[in-house]
Motif scaffolding. Structure first.
Motif, PDB file in Angstrom:
ATOM      1  N   THR A   1     -94.330 -10.120  27.102  1.00 16.19           N
ATOM      2  CA  THR A   1     -92.773 -11.333  27.193  1.00 16.19           C
ATOM      3  C   THR A   1     -92.447 -11.633  28.491  1.00 16.19           C
ATOM      4  OG1 THR A   1     -91.292  -9.856  26.622  1.00 16.19           O
ATOM      5  CG2 THR A   1     -92.290 -11.489  25.034  1.00 16.19           C
ATOM      6  N   SER A   2     -93.067 -10.548  29.454  1.00 15.85           N
ATOM      7  CA  SER A   2     -92.456  -9.862  30.547  1.00 15.85           C
ATOM      8  C   SER A   2     -94.092  -9.713  32.295  1.00 15.85           C
ATOM      9  CB  SER A   2     -91.213  -9.583  31.323  1.00 15.85           C
ATOM     10  OG  SER A   2     -91.729  -8.408  30.869  1.00 15.85           O
ATOM     11  N   GLN A   3     -93.193 -10.114  33.310  1.00 15.99           N
ATOM     12  CA  GLN A   3     -94.778  -9.314  34.164  1.00 15.99           C
ATOM     13  C   GLN A   3     -96.159  -9.821  34.067  1.00 15.99           C
ATOM     14  OE1 GLN A   3     -94.055  -4.706  35.068  1.00 15.99           O
ATOM     15  NE2 GLN A   3     -92.880  -4.902  34.146  1.00 15.99           N
ATOM     16  N   MET A   4     -95.880 -11.501  33.892  1.00 13.47           N
ATOM     17  CA  MET A   4     -97.058 -11.884  34.143  1.00 13.47           C
ATOM     18  C   MET A   4     -98.007 -12.150  35.296  1.00 13.47           C
ATOM     19  SD  MET A   4     -96.775 -12.791  30.432  1.00 13.47           S
ATOM     20  CE  MET A   4     -96.271 -12.950  29.432  1.00 13.47           C
ATOM     21  N   LEU A   5     -98.847 -12.282  35.169  1.00 13.13           N
ATOM     22  CA  LEU A   5     -99.706 -12.564  36.412  1.00 13.13           C
ATOM     23  C   LEU A   5    -100.730 -13.754  36.849  1.00 13.13           C
ATOM     24  CD1 LEU A   5    -101.808  -9.394  35.587  1.00 13.13           C
ATOM     25  CD2 LEU A   5    -100.035  -9.470  36.523  1.00 13.13           C
ATOM     26  N   ARG A   6    -101.002 -14.063  38.057  1.00 10.34           N
ATOM     27  CA  ARG A   6    -101.867 -14.977  38.743  1.00 10.34           C
ATOM     28  C   ARG A   6    -103.303 -14.107  38.548  1.00 10.34           C
ATOM     29  NH1 ARG A   6    -100.785 -15.169  43.524  1.00 10.34           N
ATOM     30  NH2 ARG A   6     -99.488 -13.393  43.648  1.00 10.34           N
ATOM     31  N   PHE A   7    -104.021 -15.411  37.459  1.00  9.98           N
ATOM     32  CA  PHE A   7    -105.438 -15.433  37.316  1.00  9.98           C
ATOM     33  C   PHE A   7    -106.233 -16.361  38.118  1.00  9.98           C
ATOM     34  CE2 PHE A   7    -104.043 -12.896  33.906  1.00  9.98           C
ATOM     35  CZ  PHE A   7    -104.844 -11.771  33.523  1.00  9.98           C
ATOM     36  N   VAL A   8    -107.343 -15.917  39.327  1.00  7.14           N
ATOM     37  CA  VAL A   8    -108.225 -17.081  39.913  1.00  7.14           C
ATOM     38  C   VAL A   8    -109.505 -16.788  38.809  1.00  7.14           C
ATOM     39  CG1 VAL A   8    -109.609 -18.103  41.111  1.00  7.14           C
ATOM     40  CG2 VAL A   8    -106.846 -17.348  41.299  1.00  7.14           C
ATOM     41  N   VAL A   9    -109.988 -17.730  38.157  1.00  7.48           N
ATOM     42  CA  VAL A   9    -111.832 -17.019  37.073  1.00  7.48           C
ATOM     43  C   VAL A   9    -111.935 -18.409  38.130  1.00  7.48           C
ATOM     44  CG1 VAL A   9    -112.598 -17.750  35.462  1.00  7.48           C
ATOM     45  CG2 VAL A   9    -109.889 -17.303  35.190  1.00  7.48           C
ATOM     46  N   VAL A  10    -113.114 -17.696  38.642  1.00  6.37           N
ATOM     47  CA  VAL A  10    -114.400 -18.065  39.259  1.00  6.37           C
ATOM     48  C   VAL A  10    -115.684 -18.666  38.548  1.00  6.37           C
ATOM     49  CG1 VAL A  10    -116.127 -17.710  41.432  1.00  6.37           C
ATOM     50  CG2 VAL A  10    -113.721 -17.072  41.429  1.00  6.37           C
ATOM     51  N   GLY A  11    -115.749 -19.583  38.582  1.00  6.50           N
ATOM     52  CA  GLY A  11    -117.265 -20.770  37.132  1.00  6.50           C
ATOM     53  C   GLY A  11    -116.312 -20.905  36.283  1.00  6.50           C
ATOM     54  N   GLY A  12    -116.248 -22.275  35.855  1.00 12.55           N
ATOM     55  CA  GLY A  12    -115.591 -23.479  35.443  1.00 12.55           C
ATOM     56  C   GLY A  12    -116.992 -22.923  33.306  1.00 12.55           C
ATOM     57  N   SER A  13    -117.592 -22.133  33.266  1.00 10.09           N
ATOM     58  CA  SER A  13    -118.660 -21.984  32.116  1.00 10.09           C
ATOM     59  C   SER A  13    -117.697 -21.726  31.235  1.00 10.09           C
ATOM     60  CB  SER A  13    -118.829 -20.424  32.274  1.00 10.09           C
ATOM     61  OG  SER A  13    -118.319 -20.041  32.637  1.00 10.09           O
ATOM     62  N   ILE A  14    -118.026 -21.527  29.957  1.00  7.05           N
ATOM     63  CA  ILE A  14    -117.125 -21.683  28.170  1.00  7.05           C
ATOM     64  C   ILE A  14    -117.232 -20.256  28.740  1.00  7.05           C
ATOM     65  CG2 ILE A  14    -118.337 -20.567  25.963  1.00  7.05           C
ATOM     66  CD1 ILE A  14    -120.689 -22.921  26.491  1.00  7.05           C
ATOM     67  N   ALA A  15    -117.535 -19.237  29.132  1.00  2.70           N
ATOM     68  CA  ALA A  15    -116.587 -17.815  29.449  1.00  2.70           C
ATOM     69  C   ALA A  15    -115.550 -17.898  30.021  1.00  2.70           C
ATOM     70  CB  ALA A  15    -117.758 -16.409  30.214  1.00  2.70           C
ATOM     71  N   GLY A  16    -115.860 -18.382  31.395  1.00  2.00           N
ATOM     72  CA  GLY A  16    -114.462 -18.672  32.496  1.00  2.00           C
ATOM     73  C   GLY A  16    -113.455 -19.592  32.141  1.00  2.00           C
ATOM     74  N   VAL A  17    -113.951 -20.702  31.115  1.00  2.00           N
ATOM     75  CA  VAL A  17    -112.765 -21.791  30.284  1.00  2.00           C
ATOM     76  C   VAL A  17    -112.214 -21.112  29.755  1.00  2.00           C
ATOM     77  CG1 VAL A  17    -112.307 -24.159  29.453  1.00  2.00           C
ATOM     78  CG2 VAL A  17    -114.026 -23.864  31.370  1.00  2.00           C
ATOM     79  N   ALA A  18    -112.959 -20.039  28.612  1.00  2.00           N
ATOM     80  CA  ALA A  18    -112.006 -19.328  26.966  1.00  2.00           C
ATOM     81  C   ALA A  18    -111.242 -18.531  27.188  1.00  2.00           C
ATOM     82  CB  ALA A  18    -113.626 -19.408  26.453  1.00  2.00           C
ATOM     83  N   CYS A  19    -111.218 -17.876  28.747  1.00  2.00           N
ATOM     84  CA  CYS A  19    -110.589 -17.205  28.902  1.00  2.00           C
ATOM     85  C   CYS A  19    -109.771 -17.444  30.163  1.00  2.00           C
ATOM     86  CB  CYS A  19    -112.001 -15.864  29.899  1.00  2.00           C
ATOM     87  SG  CYS A  19    -112.359 -14.291  30.082  1.00  2.00           S
ATOM     88  N   ALA A  20    -109.643 -18.215  30.607  1.00  7.18           N
ATOM     89  CA  ALA A  20    -108.695 -19.291  30.847  1.00  7.18           C
ATOM     90  C   ALA A  20    -107.675 -19.789  29.757  1.00  7.18           C
ATOM     91  CB  ALA A  20    -109.312 -20.032  31.449  1.00  7.18           C
ATOM     92  N   TYR A  21    -108.148 -20.749  28.519  1.00  6.18           N
ATOM     93  CA  TYR A  21    -107.390 -21.312  27.715  1.00  6.18           C
ATOM     94  C   TYR A  21    -106.475 -19.899  27.055  1.00  6.18           C
ATOM     95  CZ  TYR A  21    -106.374 -23.081  23.094  1.00  6.18           C
ATOM     96  OH  TYR A  21    -105.955 -22.469  21.472  1.00  6.18           O
ATOM     97  N   ALA A  22    -107.016 -18.851  27.223  1.00  6.78           N
ATOM     98  CA  ALA A  22    -106.101 -17.088  26.182  1.00  6.78           C
ATOM     99  C   ALA A  22    -105.725 -17.095  27.269  1.00  6.78           C
ATOM    100  CB  ALA A  22    -108.124 -16.798  25.828  1.00  6.78           C
TER     101      ALA A  22
END
Length: 456
Positions: free
Chosen positions: A12-33
Motif C-alpha cells: 500500500t506504500s513505497q510504490m515504484l516507477r517502472f519503465v518497460v522497454v518494448g510494447g510486446s504482449i509481455a511488456g504491455v501485460a507487465c505494464a497493466y498488471a
C-alpha cells in the motif's frame, strides 16, 4: 485485481516507477498488471503502436487461467475459439494418425480452457486495458542504451528516462538483454528450421467440400510431412469478427538465412514451403494465401541471469527466454512472467527490497521457462521427422494409441493417460500466482523481519 496475492495483504506504500522497454504482449501485460498493483508505469516502444498481426496463438489453460484472473475473460471470449482436440495427420496422404482429446473432465479439473486467438487481438486488448489503468505509452521511441546502475534508459533522440526498475520486454533482438546477460545474450545457434505464418479467410474455403470441415471444426490439426510439418486452427478477426484459418508451417532452411522478425511478409513461395510434400487439399488451402511471413530462430542456452547485479533491470518474455516461434507457449510464458512479477511487487515489501523481489522472480521463472523451451523444440522436432524408421515408429505409435485416445476419460487406461498427459498436465496445471504465494509463505517472514514493510 491483477497481481494481487490471494492469501496475504497487498502493498500500500513505497510504490515504484517502472519503465518497460518494448510494447510486446509481455511488456504491455507487465505494464497493466504493475499499474493495477499501484505502481507508475511507462512503456517505451519503437513502433507506432499498431499491431495488425493475424497470426494465430494458442492460449493453453495455464495462460487462460491468468487472463481470467485479470478480468479479461469476457473480452477474450468474444475473439477466441475453444479447442476440443488436437488431430495428427499424415502430411502426404491426409490419413488421421491419432488425436489428443481435451476431455471435459480434464479441462474441468484444470479450471481453464485451451483457446485459439489472434496475436493482434490479444495485444490490442492488453493495450486498451493498460491505458485505461493509467499506463503511459511513448511510441516511435527507440531505446539505444540502458544505464543499469543509474536506472536510466536512453533513446535515439537523446531523451533520458529514469526508473526504479527497467523491464526489458523488447523481444528476440533485445537491446536490454546484453546489458543483463552479457556476451551470451547475443550468441546462439541458428535453428535449422524456419517457422512460416499464413492466414486464409474461411470465406474462401467454405465453397470447397474438401476444406469446409476445417472452417467449422474447433480442433487443432497437424499434418506431419517429410522433414516438415504444418498445423492450422480457426481464429476470429477482432475487427470484423469473421473467422480466419491460421496456418503455421515448419520447414528446413536448407542453409539459407531467414529474417528473425514476424513483422515483414513476402510473396508466397511454394518451393520454400516444401508444399509438394503435403496432400493436395493442403496445397489448395495454402495457395489461397497471397503472402507468407517466415521467421527464423536462434537457439540459445538458458541464460544464467535475468536480473542485472544492480537490482534495477530485469528481462521478461522473449528477451529473457527466446522460445521457438509459433509454439504453444510463447504468449503463455510471457503472461506467466507478467503475473509473477506483478504479484511479487504486490507483496507488502519495502522499496529497499526491490532486488530481493527481482531475484525471486528470476528464481521462480528460470526453471519453468527452460523446461518449456526444451519441450517446445522437442515437440516441433517430433512432428518434423524425415521419412525413415523414426518417422514410421512415430506414426505407428499414434495409430496404436488412437482407439484408446478416443475413449471416455473414465474408461481409458491409467497407464495410457499418464504416458499421454503427464507432460501436458505439468505445463497446463501450473499457476504463476500460486508459485509466488508459496515463495512468500516460505520466505516472507524472513524478509519482513529484515526491514520489509509490515502488513497492515
Amino acid at each position: 485485481m491483477p497481481g494481487g496475492p490471494q492469501n496475504i495483504p497487498r502493498r500500500t506504500s513505497q510504490m515504484l516507477r517502472f519503465v518497460v522497454v518494448g510494447g510486446s504482449i509481455a511488456g504491455v501485460a507487465c505494464a497493466y498488471a504493475l499499474q493495477e498493483a499501484g505502481h507508475q508505469v511507462l512503456v517505451v516502444e519503437q513502433g507506432d503502436g499498431r499491431c495488425n498481426s493475424h497470426g494465430g496463438i494458442r492460449c493453453p489453460p495455464n495462460m487462460t487461467r491468468l487472463l481470467n484472473h485479470w478480468g479479461l475473460g469476457p473480452a477474450i471470449a468474444r475473439v477466441s475459439i475453444k479447442a476440443n482436440r488436437f488431430t495428427f495427420r499424415n502430411g502426404k496422404s491426409g490419413e488421421e494418425l491419432g488425436p489428443l482429446v481435451l476431455h471435459e473432465k480434464l479441462m474441468k479439473a484444470l479450471a481453464a480452457d485451451f483457446l485459439y486467438m489472434q496475436h493482434g487481438a490479444l495485444h490490442a486488448m492488453f493495450v486498451e486495458f493498460a491505458k485505461n489503468a493509467g499506463v503511459q505509452f511513448r511510441y516511435n521511441t527507440e531505446v539505444v542504451s540502458v544505464d543499469p546502475w543509474k536506472g536510466v534508459v536512453v533513446t535515439r533522440k537523446g531523451a533520458r528516462l529514469s526508473a526504479d526498475v527497467i523491464i526489458g520486454a523488447d523481444g528476440y533482438r533485445s537491446v536490454v538483454r546484453p546489458v543483463v546477460v552479457g556476451p551470451e545474450g547475443i550468441k546462439g545457434v541458428l535453428d535449422k528450421r524456419v517457422s512460416v505464418n499464413i492466414t486464409v479467410p474461411t470465406d474462401l474455403m467454405r465453397p470447397h467440400k474438401d476444406l469446409f470441415q476445417l472452417t467449422v471444426s474447433p480442433e487443432w490439426s497437424l499434418w506431419l510431412g517429410d522433414d516438415c510439418a504444418m498445423h492450422g486452427l480457426l481464429t476470429v478477426d477482432p475487427k470484423s469478427f469473421k473467422q480466419e484459418y491460421a496456418i503455421v508451417m515448419h520447414v528446413p532452411t536448407d542453409g539459407k538465412p531467414t529474417q528473425d522478425s514476424w513483422a515483414r511478409s513476402q510473396p508466397l513461395d511454394e518451393k520454400f514451403l516444401k508444399l509438394d510434400r503435403f496432400e493436395p487439399r493442403i496445397q489448395k488451402l495454402v495457395r489461397f494465401a497471397q503472402t507468407m511471413t517466415p521467421t527464423g530462430h536462434t537457439i540459445y542456452e538458458p541464460f544464467d541471469n535475468w536480473v542485472h547485479e544492480s537490482g534495477r533491470v530485469v528481462l521478461v518474455g522473449e528477451a529473457a527466454h527466446p522460445l521457438m516461434p509459433n509454439g504453444s507457449h510463447n504468449a503463455a510464458m510471457s503472461i506467466e512472467d507478467a503475473m509473477t512479477l506483478s504479484t511479487l511487487f504486490s507483496l507488502p515489501a519495502a522499496k529497499s527490497h526491490t532486488s530481493v523481489l527481482l531475484s525471486a522472480y528470476e528464481e521462480l521463472r528460470q526453471p519453468r521457462c527452460a523446461a518449456t523451451q526444451a519441450s517446445e523444440l522437442r515437440k516441433r522436432d517430433f512432428v518434423c521427422l524425415p521419412i525413415g524408421p523414426e518417422q514410421q515408429a512415430r506414426d505407428d505409435g499414434l495409430r496404436d494409441a488412437r482407439a484408446r485416445a478416443l475413449l471416455d476419460w473414465d474408461d481409458a487406461e491409467e497407464e495410457f493417460l499418464r504416458d499421454t498427459w503427464e507432460e501436458y498436465i505439468d505445463l497446463f496445471a501450473f499457476d504463476a500466482r500460486e508459485a509466488v504465494e508459496d515463495w512468500w509463505t516460505k520466505w516472507g517472514r524472513l524478509y519482513r523481519t529484515r526491514g520489509c514493510q509490515h502488513p497492515e
